[in-house]
Design a protein around this motif. Structure first.
Motif, PDB file in Angstrom:
ATOM      1  N   GLU A 103      46.148  40.810  38.139  1.00 35.09           N
ATOM      2  CA  GLU A 103      44.803  40.892  37.567  1.00 35.09           C
ATOM      3  C   GLU A 103      44.149  39.509  37.629  1.00 35.09           C
ATOM      4  O   GLU A 103      42.966  39.378  37.957  1.00 35.09           O
ATOM      5  CB  GLU A 103      44.925  41.377  36.112  1.00 35.09           C
ATOM      6  N   LEU A 104      44.953  38.490  37.359  1.00 32.39           N
ATOM      7  CA  LEU A 104      44.470  37.105  37.300  1.00 32.39           C
ATOM      8  C   LEU A 104      43.856  36.641  38.612  1.00 32.39           C
ATOM      9  O   LEU A 104      42.859  35.919  38.634  1.00 32.39           O
ATOM     10  CB  LEU A 104      45.662  36.205  36.950  1.00 32.39           C
ATOM     11  N   LEU A 105      44.463  37.031  39.731  1.00 36.51           N
ATOM     12  CA  LEU A 105      44.032  36.530  41.037  1.00 36.51           C
ATOM     13  C   LEU A 105      43.131  37.528  41.777  1.00 36.51           C
ATOM     14  O   LEU A 105      42.678  37.271  42.893  1.00 36.51           O
ATOM     15  CB  LEU A 105      45.261  36.188  41.894  1.00 36.51           C
ATOM     16  N   ARG A 106      42.913  38.671  41.149  1.00 40.26           N
ATOM     17  CA  ARG A 106      42.177  39.758  41.808  1.00 40.26           C
ATOM     18  C   ARG A 106      40.805  39.311  42.332  1.00 40.26           C
ATOM     19  O   ARG A 106      40.470  39.525  43.488  1.00 40.26           O
ATOM     20  CB  ARG A 106      42.015  40.903  40.816  1.00 40.26           C
ATOM     21  N   LYS A 107      40.026  38.691  41.454  1.00 42.50           N
ATOM     22  CA  LYS A 107      38.668  38.275  41.806  1.00 42.50           C
ATOM     23  C   LYS A 107      38.674  37.422  43.071  1.00 42.50           C
ATOM     24  O   LYS A 107      37.927  37.657  44.016  1.00 42.50           O
ATOM     25  CB  LYS A 107      38.047  37.468  40.658  1.00 42.50           C
ATOM     26  N   GLN A 108      39.526  36.422  43.043  1.00 40.12           N
ATOM     27  CA  GLN A 108      39.611  35.507  44.183  1.00 40.12           C
ATOM     28  C   GLN A 108      39.966  36.260  45.459  1.00 40.12           C
ATOM     29  O   GLN A 108      39.388  36.029  46.509  1.00 40.12           O
ATOM     30  CB  GLN A 108      40.714  34.477  43.922  1.00 40.12           C
ATOM     31  N   ALA A 109      40.942  37.164  45.333  1.00 42.39           N
ATOM     32  CA  ALA A 109      41.421  37.888  46.512  1.00 42.39           C
ATOM     33  C   ALA A 109      40.342  38.810  47.069  1.00 42.39           C
ATOM     34  O   ALA A 109      40.270  39.042  48.279  1.00 42.39           O
ATOM     35  CB  ALA A 109      42.678  38.675  46.162  1.00 42.39           C
TER      36      ALA A 109
END
Lengths: 476, 476
Positions: A103-109
């Motif tokens: 969830e933490l890296l979702r936006k970036q990905a």
């Protein structure tokens, strides 16, 4: 071969597979069940190409890895510290169609042109039963990790199941195995030093004490009070642990601090000896599926500065071209054995450059003493190891040269008390208005923070040899 | 792969390889030097076919084995307890041109139509340098041992280097490995249970405490006072050791009594538990390069009578024909894995009979419980295990039938307090003057003592089925 996790869950179902700092424990039986379930949900995505995992260390990440092995889908591990531009290039090169992330890296990905799903999203998909395979093929590719090499363009190192198996076996023949063993993993699982612990765990039936990241205090407490017997570290984290240890002593059951990712400074080794910390030095790289040479603690002081001897089933020669050199002569370190990568993914030219007659040419320089101990004289002249991360000058130079007005660029490593080495750059510019700050800001957009030059020097020209090849070793 | 002994002598040259009851010790460095030297002398004989070793356990025997591996010559191991007639047949079948033997057995061996040299004689030959090879091929044949099977004609089981490697690795993943380990070898090295210890020693870097034979007192003293941590035994020797132990206790460092060669009687296992002796039961055979299934001591009482679970990298199924049976159903035990023999030497028909689709059919009957534990219901109905030695009724029957006046013969195993089982025979004779003594004397000329029927019964007819096949299980 039967799938390792299936076999392990048959042999010792109730043994602990994963242990977390919050006290949570997963048995091998539960780990297998979760991996099979995750695989059946993931199968719904009908992945035709490679899957990438982009995550900090977590149970979800471990489950996702094993799920992919049950689907016989190779996993591309992305380094969380890279920029979107770097991930994009790697996804293209490795033909990644889907990224599984937290969830933490979702936006970036989600900025990347591939399907992005979180661990939680996968579990929400409806299961597609009958898709998992509980066998493994030795030669099948299990994982891929990027490494840059001399060209500056990152290449994906492939690991077969046979590579991981051979690495785990070579290690057990060196370090032994007891029913009390528990390996602390605080290195990122997207690096081979971290990932290899997961395979050892399942093949040995050994618990892994999994931390999200290196946290000095957490690691210290785990060694002191949680019956951790082994830990993998790099010079930087080793130094911090010894610092934290102070006048205390680790419990007698703690038996191995496996030190990899670049050579260790002598004062650090002497300090470890003083504090009776069993540091075992190793030499290895992504291409060798982790350690391939190790120095036993009993030899640590007698052979100060040596990386040790090649593990059982691995062979090592010092070569000049295709000729093996005798003891004490410096040449290129070449290795052979079942833990060596079958090659870079779809990179024929690179593969032809590093493989010859079954030997893998590391690009590192070294010599063997008369007893067969390896001394690494120099990692690839173009490799900077910074806090255990590999930094390739060519990659940074390419980014600098892309800045309008930069005519020449050279990057080299400067010794740093904390990180071992840090990159510094030397540039020739046609526009005198260009500032260090502007170049660093440019780099920060393109490169992971640990790759951004800590300092940039402006020069009239850079040292080059007769053929105009940059002489990086003359930069400083 | 590098030759294991060369690699081991590079890694831990001064570690003890062999330790004898008289206090003599050989390091891996010295063992390698002696093996290389022996190989260079042996090369003078220009051996084109197989070499056989006929010897009681000794340093010479170990050196000769490793010498043959350096010459890449397969070694046929002859059982010292056999008769000259049996050796002769085995030498013919395995194409043995040369026997290496001890001074003690020289006379007996010299009756055979092959070149016979003693260990001492080989050392007297002039060396032929440049003949040894310090590499190994996984698929090359390392050793051969005879086993009879149902036909009565002994067949040579071949072991590749890969088989021995896989067996040693599967074992270490089960039993673990510490720097204190020392394995006592008192089983004959011409049996797989003994020989496999030598490979483990070199692959693990572990000392072997080598005894010429099982001597209760010597073994007891070695466990009590010589820091032996592991020992391989059969039910008979296990019982005698527990008897000798009396009210004493083995040191805490003694961690494994590996029990093979036929199933263990329950009272024995209970006695071991009582005395806190860590007995680890195993199931295996020459064809599986020793143990392939083991039961951990922690499960010994909960799963009384079970042989355990198949080792890591081995697979096991209970089959009816080519169909795998579900849990709790009795069928033939079939195994698969890298430790399984590539086949009997030049015996196509036998190989076709026991191999199917990569699975080896053991001929033994058993079932798996719901947790995956193997219960061996019956060893091949035609197999009698007497004091750890395999005795095949068909072989004895053939000898009895060769006696003039014997019309029918059937052999079966009778329970024996000391040996586990002993062979007894049932015969139909056309000449009433034939006596039990005469038949036993005849057998003694042809067969090893442990194969001679302990009792011979005279019958009017033997139990046979509709197709006139002998029903051995109805003999008693």
């Amino acid at each position: 071969m039967e799938h390792w996790l299936t076999k392990r869950a048959l042999l010792t179902p109730e043994q602990t597979a994963l242990e977390l700092a919050d006290g949570q424990r997963l048995s091998f039986r539960v780990l297998r069940e979760r991996a099979l379930s995750f695989a059946e949900h993931l199968a719904r995505l009908d992945i035709k190409q490679q899957v990438a995992i982009l995550s900090h260390n977590s149970v979800d990440m471990v489950v996702a890895l094993w799920a992919c092995t049950y689907l016989q889908t190779p996993v591309v591990f992305l380094n969380t510290k890279l920029t979107n531009a770097e991930w994009k290039k790697q996804c293209e090169d490795a033909h990644v169609s889907t990224i599984i992330t937290s969830e933490l890296l979702r936006k970036q990905a989600e900025s990347l042109p591939v399907v992005v799903v979180t661990f939680a999203m996968v579990k929400e998909l409806s299961a597609l039963p009958g898709t998992v395979k509980e066998t493994m093929k030795e030669e099948a590719i299990c994982s891929m990790m990027f490494t840059s090499g001399t060209t500056g363009r990152a290449k994906a190192v492939q690991h077969s199941y046979g590579n991981h198996w051979a690495s785990a076996i070579a290690s057990v023949l060196n370090l032994g195995l007891t029913t009390d063993d528990k390996w602390l993993a605080c290195l990122p699982l997207f690096h081979i030093g971290g990932l290899s612990i997961l395979f050892k765990s399942v093949i040995y039936g050994m618990p892994v004490y999994l931390l999200e990241r290196f946290d000095e205090e957490q690691v210290h407490q785990a060694i002191m009070h949680q019956r951790v017997t082994m830990i993998s570290v790099v010079a930087l984290t080793c130094a911090r642990l010894l610092e934290r240890l102070g006048d205390e002593q680790y419990p007698e059951t703690f038996r191995c601090m496996l030190l990899g990712g670049g050579s260790a400074p002598e004062p650090l080794l002497k300090k470890a000896e003083q504090k009776q910390v069993p540091v075992i030095q190793t030499y290895g790289m992504t291409e060798t599926s982790s350690q391939v040479v190790t120095l036993h603690e009993t030899e640590a002081l007698r052979k100060l500065g040596s990386a040790g001897k090649p593990l059982f089933s691995a062979s090592l020669q010092i070569r000049d071209g295709h000729k093996a050199l005798p003891a004490k002569q410096v040449g290129e370190i070449a290795v052979q054995g079942p833990m060596i990568t079958p090659g870079y993914y779809q990179a024929d030219a690179s593969n032809q450059a590093v493989f010859h007659d079954g030997w893998f040419y590391t690009g590192d320089l070294g010599f063997l003493d008369e007893e067969g101990f390896l001394f690494v004289v120099d990692r690839r002249s173009d490799l900077i190891i910074s806090g255990g991360e590999n930094v390739y000058p060519a990659e940074i130079e390419a980014v600098l040269l892309a800045f309008a007005g930069v005519v020449e660029a050279g990057v080299t490593g400067r010794t740093d008390a904390k990180w071992g080495k840090v990159p510094v750059a030397y540039v020739v510019v046609s526009d005198p208005a260009i500032t260090e700050n502007a170049l660093q800001a440019h780099c920060e957009q393109q490169l992971a923070t640990f790759k951004v030059p800590k300092q940039i020097f402006f020069r009239k020209h850079l040292p080059r040899n007769a053929t105009k090849k940059l002489q990086r070793y003359k930069l400083q």
